[in-house]
Every structure is written in C-alpha cells, then in structure tokens.
Design a protein around this motif. Structure first.
Motif, PDB file in Angstrom:
ATOM      1  N   GLN A 178      -4.326  17.004   0.934  1.00 45.54           N
ATOM      2  CA  GLN A 178      -3.498  16.211   0.026  1.00 45.54           C
ATOM      3  C   GLN A 178      -2.212  16.954  -0.363  1.00 45.54           C
ATOM      4  O   GLN A 178      -1.121  16.382  -0.340  1.00 45.54           O
ATOM      5  CB  GLN A 178      -4.330  15.883  -1.214  1.00 45.54           C
ATOM      6  N   ASP A 233       0.835  -1.213   0.000  1.00 46.95           N
ATOM      7  CA  ASP A 233       0.000   0.000   0.000  1.00 46.95           C
ATOM      8  C   ASP A 233       0.863   1.253   0.000  1.00 46.95           C
ATOM      9  O   ASP A 233       0.573   2.230  -0.683  1.00 46.95           O
ATOM     10  CB  ASP A 233      -0.917   0.023   1.230  1.00 46.95           C
ATOM     11  N   GLN A 234       1.964   1.195   0.766  1.00 47.96           N
ATOM     12  CA  GLN A 234       2.876   2.341   0.801  1.00 47.96           C
ATOM     13  C   GLN A 234       3.451   2.624  -0.584  1.00 47.96           C
ATOM     14  O   GLN A 234       3.548   3.757  -1.016  1.00 47.96           O
ATOM     15  CB  GLN A 234       4.052   2.029   1.727  1.00 47.96           C
ATOM     16  N   ASN A 272       1.966   7.213  -6.411  1.00 52.27           N
ATOM     17  CA  ASN A 272       1.001   8.236  -6.825  1.00 52.27           C
ATOM     18  C   ASN A 272       1.508   9.633  -6.526  1.00 52.27           C
ATOM     19  O   ASN A 272       1.252  10.580  -7.279  1.00 52.27           O
ATOM     20  CB  ASN A 272      -0.349   7.992  -6.144  1.00 52.27           C
ATOM     21  N   MET A 273       2.247   9.765  -5.439  1.00 51.30           N
ATOM     22  CA  MET A 273       2.799  11.062  -5.098  1.00 51.30           C
ATOM     23  C   MET A 273       3.846  11.510  -6.128  1.00 51.30           C
ATOM     24  O   MET A 273       3.888  12.670  -6.522  1.00 51.30           O
ATOM     25  CB  MET A 273       3.422  10.986  -3.709  1.00 51.30           C
ATOM     26  N   GLU A 323       0.969   4.359  -2.616  1.00 49.34           N
ATOM     27  CA  GLU A 323       0.785   5.745  -2.176  1.00 49.34           C
ATOM     28  C   GLU A 323       1.952   6.628  -2.637  1.00 49.34           C
ATOM     29  O   GLU A 323       1.764   7.715  -3.175  1.00 49.34           O
ATOM     30  CB  GLU A 323       0.702   5.729  -0.640  1.00 49.34           C
ATOM     31  N   TRP A 324       3.160   6.141  -2.459  1.00 51.90           N
ATOM     32  CA  TRP A 324       4.337   6.923  -2.843  1.00 51.90           C
ATOM     33  C   TRP A 324       4.432   7.063  -4.361  1.00 51.90           C
ATOM     34  O   TRP A 324       4.833   8.105  -4.869  1.00 51.90           O
ATOM     35  CB  TRP A 324       5.615   6.271  -2.276  1.00 51.90           C
TER      36      TRP A 324
END
Lengths: 610, 225
Positions: free
Chosen positions: B80, A539-540, A546-547, A543-544
């Motif tokens: 965000q 999941d991390q 996508n960042m 998330e990263w």
C-alpha cells in the motif's frame, strides 16, 4: 481607466503607513490591509519599502501577499465586490446575482469596469449562509441579494455613495457599533439554549469568579467540566491548558481562533456580535490559568466589519480593569488582547497555520510535534481555542463544571451551536444539547423536504436524511457546527464538485497529495458530471480520494475528500446516472470543445458539428 | 548506551541516536526510505512531497520529519505504501510539465530517478499541462518553472549573507510557484547561485551557460535509480 496613484505618491503614502508600525513582521498583514484599502491593490512600488521596514526580502513580502485571497497586485476597483460562490449561495440563486452584477457593472467577474470603479470577484463562504446569496462590498456583507437590489447597489456605486449609505445605515445607527453590527448581519438566533444563547451575561462576572481560584484550580474546573474544543476536533480544553501551563517559556500567549471558514458556519459571527466580552473573558481566564500576558483575536477578514464593535468592547473591558495591568487589583495578573486580521485563507483556521499567519507569514500549517502549546506564537507556548470554546469557558467558570457536565452525552458534554443553512424553512443558529437525533433536528430546522445533510461542512460528512436515528455528538456525527440541508431536487455530484473545488482553491500547496490531488479529483468529477465518465471512474475517484486522505500533510488535505467519499457512499446512484451509457471506440474523457478552445479563439472559427 | 533508542523497521530490529529523524535513522541502519523534498544538506525538513510516508505505530507519517522513539514500530515497504509513493511521483509528473529527454538535468534528476525506481510507464492520472513561465532575469540562473516540484529546498536553504530569503513560495494550491527575489537575483554571488542549482533536485534551477555537461552513461542515475 482607474485612477492609479503614481509611484512617488505610492512611496510617500506607504512610508507614512509604515511609520505607524514597529519593525515586526507580525504586523505585516495589518500593513498590507492598509495598503490594500488605500490603493485597492498592493502597488509594486510599496513592496521594497515594506520589505526594508521588516528587514526581509521583497520575494518574502510577496510570499505573504500572494498567499491571501484578499490581497491583490492588480487594482480591484474602488468598490470591490466579492460574491460568495459556496454551495449555500449557489442554492439560493448565485448565478442570477452573478449575471445581474455583470450586466449592471458592465464587466465580467475577475476584472474591474473600465473606470476602475467597480471590481467583481468571487470568494468562498463569508459566514452569511443564513442570508444567501451574499457578497462583501469593501468588506461589508450584503445578504439576501436579488437582481433588483444588485441594480440599486451598482447605481449607488456609480453615484459615489459610501458603503454604509449603500446599506441604508442612518446616522443614529452608525454611532453604536453593536447595533450597527446587528444591522449589518442580523444574528438570526433560532433556538436559545441553556449555556450560551439563552443565558444573561453581565460583564466581569467570569473574571471575578476566576479570581476566586488559584490558576491551577481553574484548569481543574475546566477539566471537571469535560469541555472539549468546539472547532471540530474535540481536543480536551483542560489538557491543552495544562500542557501550556507546564511548558517552559518567559512569555505565553492566548489566541482566539475567530477564523471560522468552514463553508456553512457562521455561529462565531453571532457570538462575536452578541457577546464579544464573554469571549474576551474566556481568554482572560485562560491567561490567568496558564500565565499569559498577551492575547490575540485572529479575526477572519470576512468579519472585518466587526472590528469597531470588538475594539469598543475591549476598551470597555480595559476601563473596568477586566483587561490591563493588575486585573481587578490582582497583582501580577496582567493581560491584554489585540485584534489581528486574516486576509482570506481557509487553512488559517488550522491552529498552526493560524500562528504562521499571526506572525505575518503565509498560512502554511506547521509540522507537529512540537505542538503550539509548547512552541506556538513566536516560538512561545500558546493556547489556541476558538470563539465558542472561550465563550463556554466563561460560562463554566461562572456556573461551575458540574452543571455543564450534566448536559449532553457521555463523551460530548454541554451544548453545541449549529449554523443551519440550505433547503430549510428556518436557517440560523441553534443551540442544542449534544446527542440530538437527526430526526429532531430536521423538524427543528423545518426541513421536511430534505434529501441529505452536510455535517461539519465540506470537510465533514454527507449523510442521507433517512439516517434519522443518528446523533450529533463526538461519538457519532462530530461537527464544528456547520449544517447544510439539501432538498430532494439537489444533485449530490454537483454539491460534491463545489466542495472539492473549494479545497483545490484553499490548499496551501505545500504537500503533493493535497496540491496535485484535489485538482485531479475535481477534473475527474467534472468528467463524470458532464457524462463523459465510465463506471470505473467512480472507483478510481474513491481510490484516489483515500490516497489523498492517507498521505496529506495537514487536516485540510486529510479531510478534503471526505465529502466526495461520503457522497458516493450514500448517493452512488446519482453518480451512476451521469455515467456514459455506451462505451465507444473514442477516448472516453476527451473533451473536444475544451481541447479546441484556444485554437478556436485564435482563429475566430468554430468547428462544424459533424 | 545513553541517547540510543531501539525500534523496528519492517520487523528488523534497529538502533539509532535519539532525536534522529526516521529517514536518517533508517539510512544509518542500511534501509533506504524514498525521499524527494528531503536533502541531508538542507535543514528544517518540511514533509512536503510525502514520498517518505511510512507507517509509524500504525499511523501514516512522513519519515523526514518524525523522529525515532524507543520501541517504535515502523513499516516502510508495504504494498500500500509503495503504491502511494508511486502515485505521488505520478501526481508530480502530471501537475507540471516534465519532458525528460530535453532536460539538462536528465540522468541527474531525483524525480526521474524516482520514476525509474517505481517503473512508471504512464501516470494513472490525466496530464494537466499547466502553463508555466521561464525566468531568465537572474544574472546567473534560469528558472524553468515547468519542472519545479515545489520541494522548497531552495526556499529553506538559500539565504543572503544577512539571512534574507532568496527564494519564496508564491500563491497557493495548484497555482503555487517558487520565485526568486528580483533584486537579489541581479546581484547574488555566483557561488550562491551554483549552490541553488545544485540543491534543486530537478531541472528547475539551472546555472546559466551550463547545458548537457556529462555524456549518457556517466550521469548520476544512469546505472541505477
């Protein structure tokens, strides 16, 4: 020891090389190539001279040198081997070939042998994915390598054979650049289509057709064809030309992007080998439409061996007055083309980075706006299109836009050339109408055992081979043409690792998310693959990733995590399989061997196993 | 008024001169957009650090390089975006070696201030502990590369009298470093060296002989970030 030239000899030779160039920074990469070829590295003593000639500081020259993969400050051997480490090479036996080279040459990758004769290095995709494993030796591609052929090659290097001799090129072949180019890298055309690969070509027809129209009418013709750029983003070509034509500027430029660096693509290699004049005619048509007098073909360093063939083609076009002054007697229509080389940097396929590189600088993408059509090469309005787009332009001008418009889908007209590689029976180039279903394509490629498909290379998407109804077109699966097939036995996390490492290596380093983020993703994926990860790490990673996508400065960073994201989406079970099953009291991702590596090396001891 | 544009930031109506960057325009309207590579003393913003990423009509963009336009809808403080900024600062901490207590710039450092601002206790990313060198060779400067955040301020700003670059960006990706010209480093005037040290947001470019010159409590970011 390597025969390294003394400082005085270096200075004398550098001076004579520099004397052949104007004091123009945009020539810097050409100069550095001459130095690299002559000395097998860029000697320290040459740098102040180059800086002085260009009127820039030494640190500025070094900025250009250190950015490009093929420029080195350490000696790379008289025979410099760059073995492709991209995924297609790995699937075809990269490791065996790597081992064979090390064994035969007697040195490790990343260094030269003790005589300085042979240097072994890795590189990313060299555009030979249909003939892997492959390597460049002094700029020449050697495909379909086997441990046996490596043994023979290294023996030949020890005997001092020329690279063409190593390749087995006879005298008759070396006198014909086209035949030679075909011999060096066979085109491998698997499917001829109605627009580019299956159509006859006669030199000059496109330019003759173009000159029957006014410049503005050419843009209308392209507009009616609905042609979109073939590099992947699909920007309407006519709109680009329109902007450039109406931009103010005493000079305008046409640039052909022949820097196809996306791993898995090699169709521009084929178009440049088989129909280079058609590409140049497309550029000339663009020049006529927007009012440009100078064009550049920015050729990726991996395709340097095509230069003699391309130069001869340019000479033929000039002889026929299809390039030069008053082309075909049309007064005021002056246009010529020069070839400029890249030096190993994927990001230079991005058009503004390409322009920086063309100006002799490091290939750091520019901030946009302003767009290159307004502020481009040397600050002047510039059209940048790729090899396939210019080839299509030439055909559309000859046959008309309506004809082209009837092919493909509503938003993706015409045909697309796909570069197909990986686990399939028929790797090579295919011309297909936009909108073909994945199901048909897999049959066409003889990829019955496929588990997954990589559409558009590492920056594109991973899809499952079960998604048979999906279509290759801008509406669904957009692609610049790279298509890599993965068989059932392949590990998708391993594939994703190769892709993310590629981006970490190729990031220009300007912005934080891409520069720092991709190595972080790479480390995390490695942790998972080595069985030290926990479920939340997946999941991390998402998330990263996508960042990085959301905050990076250019398209490279914005698309770099695509393959990880889509690979996890489609093949999450393969990631879960690698996850640590039991959660112990120890720090999950601590790699004790890596942590102790340095001290083990220093002490010469290894810890006992308990 | 001619040349003036109206736009909104987080719903607040703002006015600014046409052609101003979002960072400048926001500050003119009393709104602070966090920045790091941007400096009002350095021309040609690059958008390198991305900590000023905002939503511009729904799309992400760096506020230091995008210019305000009539009717623009800008969002700065969403959850965000704030988390993304925090992540960027954290990424900078793990990609270099930043030991604030031992750094001469501590208290005056923009990276440290940003970390306070975002209340970073420990970064979410694992440390990478790169091996970076220290360059003592310049006459007036010491370059502590472990602390460099590659903002390129010095690359953009510091030039010789005849316009040559004194600093340049070498290598790429995680290997990227900013280096000084070996020859100019030996001969550059003291004033230019001081300017380079001042423009550096972190403790990378240090003026030789200058250490901890202000007591804790009086440094720039001691009271608030």
């Amino acid at each position: 020891m390597a025969k390294v030239a003394g400082d005085d000899a270096v200075k004398a030779e550098t001076a004579s090389i520099l004397a052949g160039y104007p004091a123009d920074r945009s020539e810097l990469i050409n100069i550095l190539w001459e130095l690299q070829d002559r000395f097998h590295h860029i000697p320290k003593a040459a740098i102040p001279l180059a800086a002085q000639k260009m009127g820039i500081s030494q640190v500025d020259v070094m900025e250009t040198i250190t950015f490009y993969h093929f420029f080195t400050t350490a000696h790379t051997g008289e025979y410099t081997v760059y073995l492709n480490n991209s995924i297609t090479s790995r699937m075809a036996g990269f490791q065996k070939i790597r081992d064979a080279f090390e064994k035969e040459a007697g040195c490790s990758f990343g260094e030269t042998d003790k005589d300085g004769r042979i240097g072994l290095f890795e590189t990313s995709c060299i555009g030979m994915c249909d003939q892997e494993p492959s390597a460049l030796i002094n700029g020449m591609p050697f495909g379909s390598l086997t441990p046996f052929s490596v043994e023979r090659l290294v023996k030949g290097m020890r005997e001092g054979k020329s690279v063409l001799e190593l390749m087995g090129v006879g005298q008759d072949l070396s006198s014909d650049p086209h035949k030679l180019a075909r011999f060096i890298a066979p085109p491998n055309i698997r499917r001829k289509g109605p627009v580019l690969l299956g159509v006859g070509y006669n030199m000059g027809e496109s330019i003759r057709s173009a000159l029957k129209h006014k410049p503005g009418e050419i843009i209308d013709l392209i507009k009616n064809s609905n042609l979109r750029g073939m590099g992947g983003a699909g920007f309407p070509t006519a709109l680009k030309w329109q902007f450039c034509a109406s931009a103010k500027g005493d000079e305008k430029y046409i640039v052909c992007n022949a820097d196809e660096g996306e791993p898995g693509t090699f169709k521009d290699r084929v178009l440049l080998t088989e129909w280079p004049a058609r590409v140049f005619e497309g550029m000339a048509a663009a020049a006529y439409a927007v009012g440009a007098r100078q064009g550049y073909l920015y050729l990726r360093a991996e395709y340097r061996y095509l230069t003699p063939h391309l130069q001869r083609t340019l000479d033929e076009l000039r002889k026929e007055n299809l390039l030069g002054n008053s082309i075909l007697g049309k007064s005021g229509f002056d246009f010529d083309i020069s070839i400029r080389l890249g030096a190993g940097a994927y990001v230079c396929g991005e058009e503004s980075a390409l322009l920086e590189s063309l100006e002799g600088k490091r290939g750091e993408p520019r901030n946009r706006p302003p767009f290159p059509v307004v502020v481009g090469f040397r600050g002047k309005p510039t059209v940048v299109n790729n090899v396939e787009t210019f080839s299509l332009v030439a055909q559309i001008i000859k046959y008309g836009g309506t004809w082209f418009n009837t092919l493909g889908t509503a938003k993706s007209v015409g045909t697309k050339i796909l570069s197909v590689s990986g686990d399939c029976g028929r790797p090579g180039v295919y011309e297909v109408e936009w909108g073909r279903k994945v199901e048909d394509l897999l049959k066409m490629f003889d990829a019955g055992n496929a588990k997954a498909l990589q559409i558009g290379g590492p920056s594109g998407k991973t899809i499952s081979a079960r998604e048979t109804a999906r279509k290759v077109c801008f509406e669904d699966l957009a692609t610049g043409g790279s298509m890599i097939v993965f068989g059932q036995e392949r590990s998708m996390p391993d594939v994703a690792q190769n892709f993310i490492d590629f981006f970490a290596e190729e990031s220009c380093g300007a912005c934080v998310p891409c520069r720092a983020g991709n190595p972080i993703l790479s480390d995390l994926l490695k942790t998972i693959r080595e069985g030290r990860g926990l479920p939340e790490h997946i999941d991390q990673m998402v998330e990263w990733a996508n960042m990085i996508k959301a905050s990076s400065r250019c398209g490279l960073g914005q698309s770099s995590p695509n393959s990880i994201l889509t690979s996890i989406e489609k093949f999450k079970d393969e990631y879960m399989d690698r996850i640590k099953k039991e959660r112990g009291a120890l720090i999950y991702d601590f790699d004790i061997k890596a942590a102790m590596k340095e001290s083990c090396e220093v002490t010469g001891r290894t810890p006992s196993s308990h | 008024m001619p040349g003036q544009v109206t736009f909104t930031i987080d719903g607040k109506e703002c006015k600014a001169q046409e052609g101003q960057t979002i960072v400048e325009a926001a500050r003119a309207n009393g709104i602070y957009v966090p920045t790091l590579c941007y400096s009002k003393y350095v021309e040609n913003p690059v958008g390198a650090c991305r900590s000023c990423t905002v939503k511009i009509n729904g799309n992400n963009g760096a506020a230091c390089i995008n210019r305000v336009q009539e009717g623009m809808n800008i969002q700065v403080y969403t959850r965000q975006l704030e988390d993304m900024r925090k992540a960027i600062i954290e990424a900078l901490f793990v990609e270099g070696n930043h030991f604030c207590p031992a750094c001469e710039k501590s208290g005056d450092c923009e990276l440290q201030a940003a970390a306070y601002r975002y209340r970073i206790m420990a970064p979410r990313f694992p440390y990478r502990f790169p091996s970076r060198h220290i360059d003592f060779s310049p006459k007036h400067l010491v370059l502590e590369h472990s602390r460099c955040i590659l903002c390129q301020r010095c690359v953009r700003k510091i030039r010789t009298e005849d316009g040559k670059k004194v600093f340049a960006y070498h290598h790429r990706g995680a290997k990227g470093t900013v280096e000084i010209d070996p020859e100019i480093a030996r001969t550059m005037p003291e004033e230019l060296a001081r300017e380079a040290a001042d423009i550096c947001p972190v403790g990378c470019i240090n003026f030789k002989g200058k250490g901890f010159d202000r007591p804790i409590g009086t440094r720039k970011y001691d009271k608030e970030p």
